[in-house]
Write a protein that holds these residues in place. Structure first.
Motif, PDB file in Angstrom:
ATOM      1  N   LEU A   1       0.824  -1.200   0.000  1.00  0.00           N
ATOM      2  CA  LEU A   1       0.000   0.000   0.000  1.00  0.00           C
ATOM      3  C   LEU A   1       0.867   1.262   0.000  1.00  0.00           C
ATOM      4  O   LEU A   1       0.562   2.237  -0.689  1.00  0.00           O
ATOM      5  CB  LEU A   1      -0.924   0.001   1.214  1.00  0.00           C
ATOM      6  N   THR A   2       1.953   1.246   0.756  1.00  0.00           N
ATOM      7  CA  THR A   2       2.845   2.397   0.804  1.00  0.00           C
ATOM      8  C   THR A   2       3.457   2.669  -0.553  1.00  0.00           C
ATOM      9  O   THR A   2       3.604   3.830  -0.971  1.00  0.00           O
ATOM     10  CB  THR A   2       3.961   2.172   1.840  1.00  0.00           C
ATOM     11  N   ARG A   3       3.823   1.605  -1.275  1.00  0.00           N
ATOM     12  CA  ARG A   3       4.439   1.774  -2.593  1.00  0.00           C
ATOM     13  C   ARG A   3       3.444   2.223  -3.652  1.00  0.00           C
ATOM     14  O   ARG A   3       3.815   2.911  -4.600  1.00  0.00           O
ATOM     15  CB  ARG A   3       5.086   0.460  -3.042  1.00  0.00           C
ATOM     16  N   THR A   4       2.187   1.846  -3.515  1.00  0.00           N
ATOM     17  CA  THR A   4       1.235   2.046  -4.603  1.00  0.00           C
ATOM     18  C   THR A   4       0.195   3.129  -4.358  1.00  0.00           C
ATOM     19  O   THR A   4      -0.456   3.570  -5.307  1.00  0.00           O
ATOM     20  CB  THR A   4       0.489   0.728  -4.904  1.00  0.00           C
ATOM     21  N   LEU A   5       0.004   3.573  -3.107  1.00  0.00           N
ATOM     22  CA  LEU A   5      -0.978   4.617  -2.851  1.00  0.00           C
ATOM     23  C   LEU A   5      -0.565   5.909  -3.549  1.00  0.00           C
ATOM     24  O   LEU A   5       0.629   6.181  -3.722  1.00  0.00           O
ATOM     25  CB  LEU A   5      -1.115   4.857  -1.349  1.00  0.00           C
ATOM     26  N   PRO A   6      -1.529   6.722  -3.984  1.00  0.00           N
ATOM     27  CA  PRO A   6      -1.213   7.988  -4.663  1.00  0.00           C
ATOM     28  C   PRO A   6      -0.287   8.862  -3.838  1.00  0.00           C
ATOM     29  O   PRO A   6      -0.373   8.909  -2.604  1.00  0.00           O
ATOM     30  CB  PRO A   6      -2.588   8.642  -4.842  1.00  0.00           C
ATOM     31  N   ALA A   7       0.612   9.586  -4.523  1.00  0.00           N
ATOM     32  CA  ALA A   7       1.587  10.427  -3.840  1.00  0.00           C
ATOM     33  C   ALA A   7       0.913  11.459  -2.946  1.00  0.00           C
ATOM     34  O   ALA A   7       1.378  11.738  -1.837  1.00  0.00           O
ATOM     35  CB  ALA A   7       2.476  11.122  -4.867  1.00  0.00           C
ATOM     36  N   ALA A   8      -0.199  12.026  -3.421  1.00  0.00           N
ATOM     37  CA  ALA A   8      -0.896  13.048  -2.629  1.00  0.00           C
ATOM     38  C   ALA A   8      -1.389  12.483  -1.305  1.00  0.00           C
ATOM     39  O   ALA A   8      -1.355  13.159  -0.278  1.00  0.00           O
ATOM     40  CB  ALA A   8      -2.067  13.615  -3.433  1.00  0.00           C
ATOM     41  N   LEU A   9      -1.818  11.219  -1.317  1.00  0.00           N
ATOM     42  CA  LEU A   9      -2.320  10.597  -0.097  1.00  0.00           C
ATOM     43  C   LEU A   9      -1.187  10.351   0.890  1.00  0.00           C
ATOM     44  O   LEU A   9      -1.338  10.569   2.100  1.00  0.00           O
ATOM     45  CB  LEU A   9      -3.036   9.287  -0.439  1.00  0.00           C
ATOM     46  N   LEU A  10      -0.034   9.910   0.387  1.00  0.00           N
ATOM     47  CA  LEU A  10       1.113   9.681   1.273  1.00  0.00           C
ATOM     48  C   LEU A  10       1.638  10.993   1.844  1.00  0.00           C
ATOM     49  O   LEU A  10       2.038  11.063   3.014  1.00  0.00           O
ATOM     50  CB  LEU A  10       2.227   8.962   0.508  1.00  0.00           C
ATOM     51  N   THR A  11       1.646  12.035   1.022  1.00  0.00           N
ATOM     52  CA  THR A  11       2.066  13.343   1.501  1.00  0.00           C
ATOM     53  C   THR A  11       1.121  13.846   2.591  1.00  0.00           C
ATOM     54  O   THR A  11       1.543  14.411   3.606  1.00  0.00           O
ATOM     55  CB  THR A  11       2.113  14.352   0.341  1.00  0.00           C
ATOM     56  N   PHE A  12      -0.177  13.618   2.396  1.00  0.00           N
ATOM     57  CA  PHE A  12      -1.163  14.004   3.408  1.00  0.00           C
ATOM     58  C   PHE A  12      -0.939  13.219   4.698  1.00  0.00           C
ATOM     59  O   PHE A  12      -1.044  13.756   5.801  1.00  0.00           O
ATOM     60  CB  PHE A  12      -2.567  13.750   2.875  1.00  0.00           C
ATOM     61  N   ALA A  13      -0.607  11.928   4.549  1.00  0.00           N
ATOM     62  CA  ALA A  13      -0.375  11.090   5.726  1.00  0.00           C
ATOM     63  C   ALA A  13       0.873  11.536   6.481  1.00  0.00           C
ATOM     64  O   ALA A  13       0.907  11.517   7.714  1.00  0.00           O
ATOM     65  CB  ALA A  13      -0.245   9.631   5.305  1.00  0.00           C
ATOM     66  N   LYS A  14       1.913  11.959   5.759  1.00  0.00           N
ATOM     67  CA  LYS A  14       3.155  12.372   6.402  1.00  0.00           C
ATOM     68  C   LYS A  14       3.038  13.757   7.024  1.00  0.00           C
ATOM     69  O   LYS A  14       3.687  14.046   8.023  1.00  0.00           O
ATOM     70  CB  LYS A  14       4.300  12.373   5.389  1.00  0.00           C
ATOM     71  N   GLY A  15       2.188  14.622   6.439  1.00  0.00           N
ATOM     72  CA  GLY A  15       2.055  15.982   6.923  1.00  0.00           C
ATOM     73  C   GLY A  15       0.827  16.204   7.779  1.00  0.00           C
ATOM     74  O   GLY A  15       0.833  15.960   8.987  1.00  0.00           O
ATOM     75  N   PRO A  16      -0.277  16.685   7.183  1.00  0.00           N
ATOM     76  CA  PRO A  16      -1.469  17.041   7.972  1.00  0.00           C
ATOM     77  C   PRO A  16      -2.012  15.906   8.835  1.00  0.00           C
ATOM     78  O   PRO A  16      -2.424  16.130   9.972  1.00  0.00           O
ATOM     79  CB  PRO A  16      -2.477  17.447   6.888  1.00  0.00           C
ATOM     80  N   LEU A  17      -2.029  14.684   8.305  1.00  0.00           N
ATOM     81  CA  LEU A  17      -2.590  13.584   9.084  1.00  0.00           C
ATOM     82  C   LEU A  17      -1.718  13.269  10.298  1.00  0.00           C
ATOM     83  O   LEU A  17      -2.224  12.971  11.382  1.00  0.00           O
ATOM     84  CB  LEU A  17      -2.740  12.341   8.198  1.00  0.00           C
ATOM     85  N   THR A  18      -0.403  13.340  10.116  1.00  0.00           N
ATOM     86  CA  THR A  18       0.510  13.127  11.241  1.00  0.00           C
ATOM     87  C   THR A  18       0.317  14.205  12.302  1.00  0.00           C
ATOM     88  O   THR A  18       0.287  13.923  13.506  1.00  0.00           O
ATOM     89  CB  THR A  18       1.970  13.128  10.752  1.00  0.00           C
TER      90      THR A  18
ATOM     91  N   GLY B   1       4.692  25.655   7.042  1.00  0.00           N
ATOM     92  CA  GLY B   1       4.430  24.284   7.467  1.00  0.00           C
ATOM     93  C   GLY B   1       5.513  23.334   7.003  1.00  0.00           C
ATOM     94  O   GLY B   1       6.420  23.714   6.255  1.00  0.00           O
ATOM     95  N   PRO B   2       5.447  22.084   7.432  1.00  0.00           N
ATOM     96  CA  PRO B   2       6.488  21.112   7.079  1.00  0.00           C
ATOM     97  C   PRO B   2       6.632  20.866   5.574  1.00  0.00           C
ATOM     98  O   PRO B   2       7.742  20.709   5.085  1.00  0.00           O
ATOM     99  CB  PRO B   2       6.035  19.840   7.806  1.00  0.00           C
ATOM    100  N   SER B   3       5.514  20.776   4.854  1.00  0.00           N
ATOM    101  CA  SER B   3       5.576  20.444   3.432  1.00  0.00           C
ATOM    102  C   SER B   3       5.833  21.694   2.596  1.00  0.00           C
ATOM    103  O   SER B   3       5.219  22.744   2.832  1.00  0.00           O
ATOM    104  CB  SER B   3       4.259  19.793   3.001  1.00  0.00           C
ATOM    105  N   PRO B   4       6.755  21.606   1.605  1.00  0.00           N
ATOM    106  CA  PRO B   4       7.523  20.415   1.209  1.00  0.00           C
ATOM    107  C   PRO B   4       8.962  20.394   1.725  1.00  0.00           C
ATOM    108  O   PRO B   4       9.657  19.416   1.547  1.00  0.00           O
ATOM    109  CB  PRO B   4       7.512  20.528  -0.309  1.00  0.00           C
ATOM    110  N   SER B   5       9.428  21.497   2.348  1.00  0.00           N
ATOM    111  CA  SER B   5      10.853  21.609   2.662  1.00  0.00           C
ATOM    112  C   SER B   5      11.154  21.761   4.142  1.00  0.00           C
ATOM    113  O   SER B   5      12.228  22.232   4.508  1.00  0.00           O
ATOM    114  CB  SER B   5      11.442  22.816   1.906  1.00  0.00           C
ATOM    115  N   GLY B   6      10.215  21.395   5.002  1.00  0.00           N
ATOM    116  CA  GLY B   6      10.442  21.482   6.437  1.00  0.00           C
ATOM    117  C   GLY B   6       9.898  22.768   7.035  1.00  0.00           C
ATOM    118  O   GLY B   6       9.905  23.822   6.397  1.00  0.00           O
ATOM    119  N   ALA B   7       9.413  22.679   8.260  1.00  0.00           N
ATOM    120  CA  ALA B   7       8.821  23.830   8.939  1.00  0.00           C
ATOM    121  C   ALA B   7       9.882  24.873   9.265  1.00  0.00           C
ATOM    122  O   ALA B   7      11.044  24.560   9.506  1.00  0.00           O
ATOM    123  CB  ALA B   7       8.117  23.373  10.220  1.00  0.00           C
ATOM    124  N   SER B   8       9.462  26.135   9.271  1.00  0.00           N
ATOM    125  CA  SER B   8      10.370  27.223   9.584  1.00  0.00           C
ATOM    126  C   SER B   8       9.578  28.345  10.267  1.00  0.00           C
ATOM    127  O   SER B   8       8.352  28.418  10.153  1.00  0.00           O
ATOM    128  CB  SER B   8      11.037  27.750   8.313  1.00  0.00           C
TER     129      SER B   8
END
Length: 531
Positions: free
Chosen positions: A47-64, A516-523
């Motif tokens: 699932l991690t390899r095949t889920l859409p990039a936007a969904l993984l980005t959402f999971a790493k950022g806002p969802l986290t 915010g964190p995406s895409p280059s880290g929070a500042s």
């Protein structure tokens, strides 16, 4: 004769199949624990390899961030695990239903039980590649079907309840029993999630490397034997003595609270005796290093701070540890690297690219805080690249491929830009009131640039005062080690805004503007309202 295998309503069979599927997952957990042989592990990886990039980005950022806000760590990964659970149990349920239908056509309940066990076991074996642990999956599913069949025939329960209802109650009871037993047994198996597995530990102990975990730690004995430097125990004690004594503020060494972020839900379980690191690609002579060769090159101890690119501005994904390992410059000695970029790859399929010049300053770590590197932090060997975001510090490292042109890493393909130097940050994590004074404190880090000073404003940024700083920990990786800061003051009447900012070792003040964190880290500057 049971209505699960004759002409009665087929609805109870569907319910039985569903609970048999759920039981199959718990049966797998009973034998495999939270290891790569657990049937959900390859599903979550897929699932991690095949889920859409936007969904993984959402999971790493806002969802986290949402998970942290409500006290749930790794919310994205937990939802991925839940989806894998639905898919895995659904697959086993379909197979169990097919077995029940076969037994029904043949008017033979034993066929339903046998076929369920065989089909589910085969499916689990295909998914995991682990024959023996997959037996738990088949046995658990077959047990639920057997209990449901016996219940529907009046062999279990009895009374005036209908056959169909008895079968449903039997399947529920069976799944519940298997679930409790599976979780209990699997939790014992999964204890290796926080440390090298038994097979790995025994192999390490036999090779004579730095693997003992006594009071002084493996790193201390290995370090003193190789370079006669201070032991891990002494360095850790010195770090503790240098820590500012502020209630609620984490020390200079994070210990077991060190953050963990991975793309996979289940950490690889690698045996050091089978592990090797390959240097491939644009090099004059490709080389392979096994664990014995690497650990015999002379160990060193270094403090280094890591920060995740998905870390919120005042989040908790920044930590510091004492690492034991081999400087990358020593490994690369004599190699003719002919490319300008490197792709670091992990045994779990993760990969990240960054400049070769950064690799030359890197470190191959096989110990942490005086002990063998824990499994969740990359056992047997992980890469450390000072100054860069955490995603570049690849765990379970097994290949360094030298490239003559840039390429995108795992997260860069999904829109992140975490390969550059980490941003300067001063975090505010502790606020204490005592004897009419307020003390605020936190940590600051600027990668290899170091921290020159931290300033605190108690009036929303109108005026600034310099905070106390902890001493710089030595030895460190290129200066990439955090410092604690603290500032005490007499508070004004009512609530007021405290703002914190840091200046790095090059004299550059961290940017005020928040991002915010995406895409280059929070500042940005951290602020907090104090009442």
């Amino acid at each position: 004769m049971s209505n699960l295998s004759t002409n009665g309503s087929f609805a109870p069979a569907v319910v039985t199949a569903v609970f048999a599927g759920v039981a199959g997952v718990f049966g797998s957990y009973a034998l495999a624990g939270y290891t790569p042989s657990f049937v959900l592990a390859p599903i979550t990886a897929f699932l991690t390899r095949t889920l859409p990039a936007a969904l993984l980005t959402f999971a790493k950022g806002p969802l986290t961030q949402l998970g942290e806000g409500v006290g749930i760590e790794h919310l994205g990964q937990q939802l991925n695990l839940l989806l894998a659970f639905v898919l895995g149990s659904g697959l086993f349920a379909c197979l169990a239903l097919a077995a029940l239908a076969t037994g029904r056509r043949l008017a033979n309940p034993a066929v339903s039980v046998a076929f369920t066990g065989i089909l589910v076991w085969l499916a689990a074996t295909v998914v995991t590649g682990a024959v023996v642990p997959a037996l738990g999956t088949g046995v658990a599913s077959a047990a639920v079907v057997a209990i449901a069949v016996l219940a529907s025939m009046g062999r279990v329960g009895g009374g005036a309840v209908s056959d169909g209802r008895r079968s449903v109650l039997g399947s529920v009871a069976g799944a519940l029993g298997v679930g409790v037993l599976g979780y209990t047994l699997g939790s014992g198996e999964g204890s290796a999630a926080g440390a090298p597995g038994d097979s790995a530990a025994s192999a390490d102990g036999a090779d004579g490397g730095a693997n003992a975990t006594g009071d002084s730690g493996n790193a201390s004995s290995g370090n003193e034997a190789n370079n006669a430097g201070p032991s891990a125990g002494r360095l850790l004690s010195k770090a503790e003595s240098k820590s500012l004594s502020v209630s609620g503020l984490e020390g200079l060494v994070s210990g077991d609270d060190f953050y963990e972020v991975d793309t996979a839900n289940v950490n690889p379980d690698v045996n050091a005796a089978d592990w090797s690191l390959s240097m491939t690609g644009a090099v004059a002579n490709e080389q392979t290093f096994d664990y014995d060769r690497l650990t015999s090159m002379g160990s060193e101890l270094r403090f280094m701070t890591l920060r995740c690119v998905s870390d919120r501005l005042n989040g908790n994904k920044m930590d510091n540890a004492l690492w034991e390992g081999v400087p990358m410059a020593r490994v690369l000695d004599g190699m003719n690297l002919q490319g300008k970029f490197v792709m670091a790859r992990s045994v779990d399929g993760y990969y990240e690219e960054f400049p070769v010049e950064a690799l030359r300053t890197g470190f191959l770590a096989y110990g942490k805080d005086g002990e063998t590197l824990p499994r969740q932090h990359g056992y047997p060997v992980r890469l450390l690249v000072p100054g860069h975001w955490g995603e570049i510090n690849v765990k379970w490292l097994d290949e360094l491929e030298i490239l003559d042109r840039p390429a995108k890493g795992f997260w860069e393909k999904r829109g992140w830009k975490g390969t550059g130097p980490a941003n300067t940050v001063a975090k505010l994590h502790a606020t204490n009131k005592q004897d009419g004074k307020v003390t605020v404190a936190g940590h600051a880090n600027a990668g290899v640039r170091g921290i020159q000073k931290v300033e605190v404003s108690t009036d929303g940024g109108s005026s600034w005062n310099e905070a106390r700083l902890s001493e710089v920990l030595e030895p460190n990786l290129g200066g990439d080690v955090w410092r604690q800061w603290a500032y005490s003051y007499e508070p004004p009447e009512g609530k007021h805004e405290v703002v914190v900012r840091a200046t790095d070792g090059e004299g550059t003040l961290q940017p005020k503007k928040k991002s915010g964190p995406s895409p280059s880290g929070a500042s940005g500057w951290v602020s907090k309202t104090v009442k």
